[in-house]
Write an enzyme that holds these catalytic residues in place. Structure first.
Site, PDB file in Angstrom:
ATOM      1  N   GLY A  14       0.825  -1.440   0.079  1.00 43.23           N
ATOM      2  CA  GLY A  14      -0.003  -0.153  -0.166  1.00 43.23           C
ATOM      3  C   GLY A  14       0.747   1.347   0.066  1.00 43.23           C
ATOM      4  O   GLY A  14       0.438   2.257   0.696  1.00 43.23           O
ATOM      5  N   ASN A  16       1.194   3.229  -2.577  1.00 45.17           N
ATOM      6  CA  ASN A  16       0.391   4.286  -3.248  1.00 45.17           C
ATOM      7  C   ASN A  16      -0.904   4.970  -2.332  1.00 45.17           C
ATOM      8  O   ASN A  16      -1.004   5.980  -2.291  1.00 45.17           O
ATOM      9  CB  ASN A  16       0.050   3.748  -4.714  1.00 45.17           C
ATOM     10  N   HIS A 112      -1.063   1.799 -12.876  1.00 42.82           N
ATOM     11  CA  HIS A 112      -0.269   0.709 -13.518  1.00 42.82           C
ATOM     12  C   HIS A 112       1.303   1.273 -13.665  1.00 42.82           C
ATOM     13  O   HIS A 112       1.625   2.076 -14.193  1.00 42.82           O
ATOM     14  CB  HIS A 112      -0.765   0.428 -15.036  1.00 42.82           C
ATOM     15  N   GLU A 175       8.613   5.889  -7.334  1.00 40.91           N
ATOM     16  CA  GLU A 175       8.681   7.465  -7.118  1.00 40.91           C
ATOM     17  C   GLU A 175       7.700   8.234  -7.706  1.00 40.91           C
ATOM     18  O   GLU A 175       6.982   9.300  -7.546  1.00 40.91           O
ATOM     19  CB  GLU A 175       9.964   7.986  -7.155  1.00 40.91           C
TER      20      GLU A 175
HETATM   21  C1  GRF Z   1       2.296  -0.488  -7.851  1.00 43.24           C
HETATM   22  O1  GRF Z   1       3.651  -0.608  -8.568  1.00 43.24           O
HETATM   23  C2  GRF Z   1       1.285  -0.336  -8.581  1.00 43.24           C
HETATM   24  O2  GRF Z   1       1.561   0.312  -9.838  1.00 43.24           O
HETATM   25  C3  GRF Z   1       0.832  -1.594  -9.037  1.00 43.24           C
HETATM   26  O3  GRF Z   1       0.687  -2.431  -7.922  1.00 43.24           O
HETATM   27  C4  GRF Z   1       2.099  -1.560  -7.268  1.00 43.24           C
HETATM   28  C5  GRF Z   1       1.630  -1.523  -6.023  1.00 43.24           C
HETATM   29  O4  GRF Z   1       2.478  -1.301  -5.028  1.00 43.24           O
HETATM   30  N1  GRF Z   1      -0.363  -1.549  -9.548  1.00 43.24           N
HETATM   31  P1  GRF Z   1       1.866  -0.441  -3.598  1.00 43.24           P
HETATM   32  O5  GRF Z   1       1.020  -1.568  -2.917  1.00 43.24           O
HETATM   33  O6  GRF Z   1       1.022   0.824  -3.893  1.00 43.24           O
HETATM   34  O7  GRF Z   1       3.167  -0.395  -2.892  1.00 43.24           O
END
Ligand code: GRF
Length: 219
Positions: A14, A16, A112, A175
């Site tokens: 998580g 993002n 993505h 990033e």
């Molecule tokens: C990210 O690279 C996102 O683009 C992809 O899955 C990954 C999730 O990472 N859909 P996080 O859980 O947000 O660290």
């Protein structure tokens, strides 16, 4: 104008989601993260959300087995219970049915880790390296029934370096993910995105100069 109530759907760490939570701490940000939902009880992001005082719900997909309709009914019920207006998929590793996606048409986003339409699907960093791509990046787009498609809201590119591994490239891409997801959500929450013929037209956004992405010969 009241802030839009957002649910972030996760399956893992998580990061993002955390970037969205951070952005929404600013009271001027037009959306609030009202809920984090995970389809896996062990998703690390749940603890991060709870530490920020955000409501969390687990809709454990293993308890539904092959019953996708049951899973999505539970998900929809949870979103309605929390009066959610916008859904952000952030590392949510489960495909959603066309019926579910259509209910959220224009109100559901995904991030993505590639410059769509290149490298749809999984293992994007490995495939970018194998292809010898010189630039790679991330995309925030509206979710449509077809996976990793849908109108693009924001993209950011990073250069691929000769010594890159999947991990170093993933870190560099992550990033930029953390910058473009809060931006894309802000634009949607402010009502600045208009979809025309499958493309996003966005009010008041400057397009950055792309010159820096053109390779130059080393001397
Ligand atoms: C990210 O690279 C996102 O683009 C992809 O899955 C990954 C999730 O990472 N859909 P996080 O859980 O947000 O660290």
């Amino acid at each position: 104008m009241s802030r839009k109530r957002v649910a972030v759907l996760i399956s893992g760490r998580g990061s993002n989601m955390a970037a969205l939570i951070e952005a929404a701490k600013d009271k001027k940000y037009p959306a609030e993260i009202a809920l984090v939902v995970s389809n896996r009880a062990e998703a690390g992001g749940l603890l991060v959300a709870q530490a920020s005082g955000i409501a969390t719900e687990i809709i454990d997909q293993t308890t539904f087995g092959k019953d996708r309709t049951g899973f999505e009914r539970a998900l929809q019920g949870t979103l309605e219970k929390h009066r959610i207006e916008i859904v952000c998929l952030a590392g949510f590793m489960r495909l959603l049915s066309a019926e579910f996606v259509k209910q959220w048409d224009g109100r559901i986003l995904n991030i993505h880790p590639a410059l769509l339409p290149a490298f749809k699907g999984l293992d994007t960093h490995r495939r970018a390296l194998e292809t010898g791509a010189k630039i790679h990046g991330a995309t925030v787009h509206f979710v449509v029934p077809e996976m990793d498609s849908g109108p693009v809201i924001a993209q950011s590119a990073v250069s691929v370096k000769s010594g890159d591994t999947e991990e170093t490239l993933a870190m560099r891409v992550l990033e930029v993910e953390h910058r473009i997801y809060p931006l894309a959500l802000k634009l949607l929450a402010e009502g600045r995105i208009h979809i025309e013929k499958g493309r996003c037209l966005i009010d008041g956004v400057a397009v950055p100069e792309a010159d820096a992405l053109v390779p130059t010969e080393s001397t």
